[in-house]
Write a protein that holds these residues in place. Structure first.
Motif, short mmCIF file in Angstrom:
data_model
loop_
_atom_site.label_atom_id
_atom_site.label_comp_id
_atom_site.label_asym_id
_atom_site.label_seq_id
_atom_site.Cartn_x
_atom_site.Cartn_y
_atom_site.Cartn_z
N VAL A 1 48.75 -140.61 -6.57
CA VAL A 1 47.91 -139.61 -5.99
C VAL A 1 48.12 -139.16 -4.56
CG1 VAL A 1 45.93 -140.35 -7.64
CG2 VAL A 1 45.94 -141.18 -5.37
N LEU A 2 47.63 -138.00 -4.09
CA LEU A 2 47.88 -137.51 -2.76
C LEU A 2 47.28 -138.38 -1.95
CD1 LEU A 2 47.63 -133.64 -3.04
CD2 LEU A 2 49.65 -134.98 -2.55
N SER A 3 47.80 -138.89 -0.79
CA SER A 3 47.07 -139.58 0.16
C SER A 3 46.04 -139.03 1.02
CB SER A 3 48.26 -140.46 1.23
OG SER A 3 48.67 -139.45 1.96
N LEU A 4 45.10 -139.63 1.74
CA LEU A 4 44.16 -139.05 2.70
C LEU A 4 44.91 -138.34 3.74
CD1 LEU A 4 41.15 -141.07 2.19
CD2 LEU A 4 41.36 -138.98 1.69
N GLN A 5 45.89 -138.97 4.27
CA GLN A 5 46.71 -138.50 5.39
C GLN A 5 47.65 -136.86 5.11
OE1 GLN A 5 47.05 -141.69 4.08
NE2 GLN A 5 48.06 -142.91 5.69
N GLU A 6 47.87 -136.88 3.93
CA GLU A 6 48.41 -135.55 3.32
C GLU A 6 47.42 -134.57 3.31
OE1 GLU A 6 51.98 -136.30 0.25
OE2 GLU A 6 50.36 -137.57 -0.29
N ILE A 7 46.22 -134.82 3.04
CA ILE A 7 45.11 -133.96 2.87
C ILE A 7 44.55 -133.66 4.01
CG2 ILE A 7 42.78 -133.38 1.56
CD1 ILE A 7 44.01 -135.46 -0.77
N TRP A 8 44.28 -134.82 4.92
CA TRP A 8 43.59 -134.76 6.18
C TRP A 8 44.75 -135.19 7.24
CZ3 TRP A 8 38.92 -137.98 4.54
CH2 TRP A 8 38.03 -137.28 3.50
N ALA B 1 30.67 -135.48 1.82
CA ALA B 1 29.53 -134.79 2.52
C ALA B 1 30.18 -134.29 3.78
CB ALA B 1 28.69 -135.87 2.88
N VAL B 2 31.00 -134.99 4.56
CA VAL B 2 31.68 -134.61 5.64
C VAL B 2 32.52 -133.46 5.62
CG1 VAL B 2 33.18 -135.36 7.60
CG2 VAL B 2 31.21 -136.93 6.88
N THR B 3 32.99 -133.17 4.60
CA THR B 3 33.94 -131.82 4.13
C THR B 3 33.07 -130.69 4.41
OG1 THR B 3 33.58 -132.10 1.89
CG2 THR B 3 35.31 -133.18 2.73
N ASN B 4 31.78 -130.79 4.25
CA ASN B 4 30.85 -129.81 4.23
C ASN B 4 30.16 -129.58 5.38
OD1 ASN B 4 28.13 -128.28 2.73
ND2 ASN B 4 30.05 -127.98 1.63
N TRP B 5 30.11 -130.71 6.62
CA TRP B 5 29.29 -130.67 7.81
C TRP B 5 30.13 -129.49 8.52
CZ3 TRP B 5 24.79 -130.90 9.04
CH2 TRP B 5 24.33 -131.02 10.49
N ASP C 1 33.72 -125.06 -0.20
CA ASP C 1 34.17 -124.17 0.69
C ASP C 1 32.94 -124.23 1.78
OD1 ASP C 1 34.60 -122.01 2.31
OD2 ASP C 1 35.31 -120.72 0.84
N ARG C 2 33.27 -124.86 3.04
CA ARG C 2 32.40 -124.87 3.89
C ARG C 2 31.61 -123.59 4.24
NH1 ARG C 2 35.07 -128.53 6.72
NH2 ARG C 2 36.19 -127.00 8.08
N GLU C 3 32.49 -122.59 4.62
CA GLU C 3 31.85 -121.39 4.81
C GLU C 3 30.66 -120.84 3.90
OE1 GLU C 3 32.58 -119.57 7.72
OE2 GLU C 3 33.30 -121.59 8.38
N LYS C 4 30.99 -121.13 2.59
CA LYS C 4 30.12 -120.36 1.53
C LYS C 4 28.53 -121.39 1.48
CE LYS C 4 33.36 -118.84 -1.62
NZ LYS C 4 33.87 -118.91 -3.05
N CYS C 5 28.72 -122.38 2.43
CA CYS C 5 27.56 -123.54 1.94
C CYS C 5 26.67 -123.49 3.34
CB CYS C 5 27.98 -124.84 2.14
SG CYS C 5 29.01 -125.08 0.47
N SER D 1 36.94 -128.35 1.62
CA SER D 1 37.26 -128.01 3.19
C SER D 1 37.74 -129.33 3.80
CB SER D 1 36.00 -127.18 3.62
OG SER D 1 35.79 -126.21 3.18
N VAL D 2 38.72 -129.02 4.59
CA VAL D 2 39.13 -130.31 5.48
C VAL D 2 38.01 -130.33 6.68
CG1 VAL D 2 40.87 -130.87 7.22
CG2 VAL D 2 41.53 -129.77 5.15
N PRO D 3 37.76 -131.76 6.89
CA PRO D 3 36.48 -131.88 7.99
C PRO D 3 37.22 -131.05 9.31
CG PRO D 3 37.04 -133.98 6.62
CD PRO D 3 38.02 -132.88 6.10
N VAL D 4 35.93 -130.68 10.18
CA VAL D 4 36.40 -130.13 11.10
C VAL D 4 37.38 -130.83 11.99
CG1 VAL D 4 35.35 -129.09 13.26
CG2 VAL D 4 34.10 -128.89 11.27
#
Length: 419
Positions: free
Chosen positions: A370-377, A176-180, A41-45, A346-349
């Motif tokens: 498995v879910l594709s990255l296009q589905e998740i992002w 790493a980018v999910t957390n930035w 969770d990016r907000e918690k970090c 978290s989804v990247p900004v």
């Protein structure tokens, strides 16, 4: 699309075994799962890594057109989850190549190391993971260490900043980018949405020490009774979708080379007392098991090697675990998805700054089931190149570089004043 024969052949040449120590201590897995809920969770970090976290340069080499700096810092994970890192990984080391002349701005792309790559910008210094839990520790460490580097580079006036990596490095860069907390170019090459398929259906699954994992899973009931209850991921490709997982595993094993065997624990079948005879074909073994993956956790036998979960001697007939390998695969997928599935972070900004490069016939990183990255992002770009994992790594790095240029150009056009 089939799998690359070169990928399968190359895997045969490597004798390294993965996870020779087993799953890792249940206590460590519990601590990792709890920390994943925070770092996912990016907000918690936002306050986990101070803005002025200390970074040190201890060596500089001057070349004709650049300076090569070597630096280090203490991994923030050591402070947040004390004792979880191996001692040799507490000090994070990196190499920084700085041009003497810049054409425009001062852009920096952090390249995270792939498996076995020790000459990268940031490196965890491990090429063969001892325990399954080590992969999760590495992910948590790299997320925090990347934050340290990005903030240090910002303080030093470099701009724009981006992240990339190949194979495991690309996957770790994605984490790493999910957390930035800011828009940032991301170029993950030859990686995908979760590590679970890599170790359960890809060619690397043949390098996994399943014999040790099966033994630990059967003897130590805590994995089933305590760890399973901590798993939260329940997406469309969750391990809880048992029958679908078995189908996908079977299909992938049939696609791989016939003589690429999985090691199965020696036992005597209860269905007539026939001898299993040690190693057997992975797909045939899975097809003979019958019950779904999800159901196996409710009726897990407790014996292997003549001892039950309480350390008492058992009758030899009870040592048969016809579903043990399937249960181990299911547990592997479960814990991998919990700590590595991008849907658990978290989804990247700004996903429009993500350019994914993937090989169509990649046997190391299966995309089926498995879910594709296009589905998740939603909004990210995926570029497919012909060939497999190994051929892409050896011969297609110009495509990786072009993707980096394009992602950085896209950032500069969209955020010209975001310094």
């Amino acid at each position: 699309m089939g799998v690359s024969r070169l990928d399968v052949f190359y895997r045969r040449l490597l004798l390294t075994k993965l996870f020779i120590g087993g799953w890792g201590k249940p206590e460590d897995l519990k601590r990792i799962f709890e920390f994943r809920k925070i770092i996912g969770d990016r907000e918690k970090c936002k306050s986990l890594v101070p803005q002025d976290y200390p970074v040190y340069i201890n060596k500089t080499e001057e070349l004709a057109d650049c300076h090569v700096q070597e630096g280090f810092f203490i991994s923030p994970l050591e402070h947040l989850v004390p004792g979880i890192l191996p001692q040799e990984a507490v000090k994070a080391r990196f190499q920084f190549i700085v041009p003497k002349r810049w054409q425009k701005n001062r852009p920096v792309c952090i390249h995270l190391a792939g498996t076995g790559d020790h000459i990268s910008f940031e490196c965890f210094r491990r090429s063969s993971l001892k325990n399954v839990s080590d992969l999760f520790v590495m992910g948590g460490a790299l997320i925090l260490e990347s934050t340290v580097l990005l903030r240090w580079l910002e303080r030093e006036g470099y701009w724009p900043l981006g992240m990339t990596g190949i194979s495991m490095g690309g996957y770790m860069a994605s984490l790493a980018v999910t957390n930035w907390p800011k828009p940032i170019p991301l170029i993950p090459c030859l990686s995908w949405s979760t590590a679970s398929s890599v170790f359960t259906t890809g060619v690397l699954s043949k390098a996994v020490n399943w014999t040790q994992l099966e033994k630990q899973y059967a003897i130590n009931s805590r994995y089933e009774e305590e760890i399973i209850k901590l798993l939260e991921y329940c997406g469309a490709d969750s391990f809880k979708m048992g029958p679908k997982l078995v189908t996908n595993v079977d299909e992938h094993f049939h696609e791989l080379s016939e003589d690429h065997k999985l090691s199965v624990s020696q036992c005597s079948r209860v269905d007539g007392g026939r001898d299993c005879g040690g190693a057997t074909d992975g797909a045939e073994h899975l097809l003979s098991l019958g019950s779904s993956v999800g159901a196996s956790f409710e009726t897990l036998p407790t014996a292997l090697g003549g001892y039950n979960a309480h350390g008492r001697r058992t009758d030899p007939a009870e040592c048969c675990r016809p579903s043990l390998h399937k249960e181990s695969i299911s547990f592997m997928k479960a814990v991998m998805d919990e700590c590595t599935h991008m849907a658990n972070f978290s989804v990247p900004v700004d996903t429009s700054l993500i350019v994914v490069v993937q090989a169509k016939e990649d046997a190391y990183v299966p995309r089926t089931g498995v879910l594709s990255l296009q589905e998740i992002w939603p909004g990210c770009e995926v570029r497919y190149l012909r060939g497999g994992h190994i051929s892409a790594y050896l011969f297609k790095q110009n495509i990786f570089r072009q993707a980096i240029y394009d992602a950085f150009d896209r950032f500069c056009v969209k955020y010209p004043n975001l310094h």
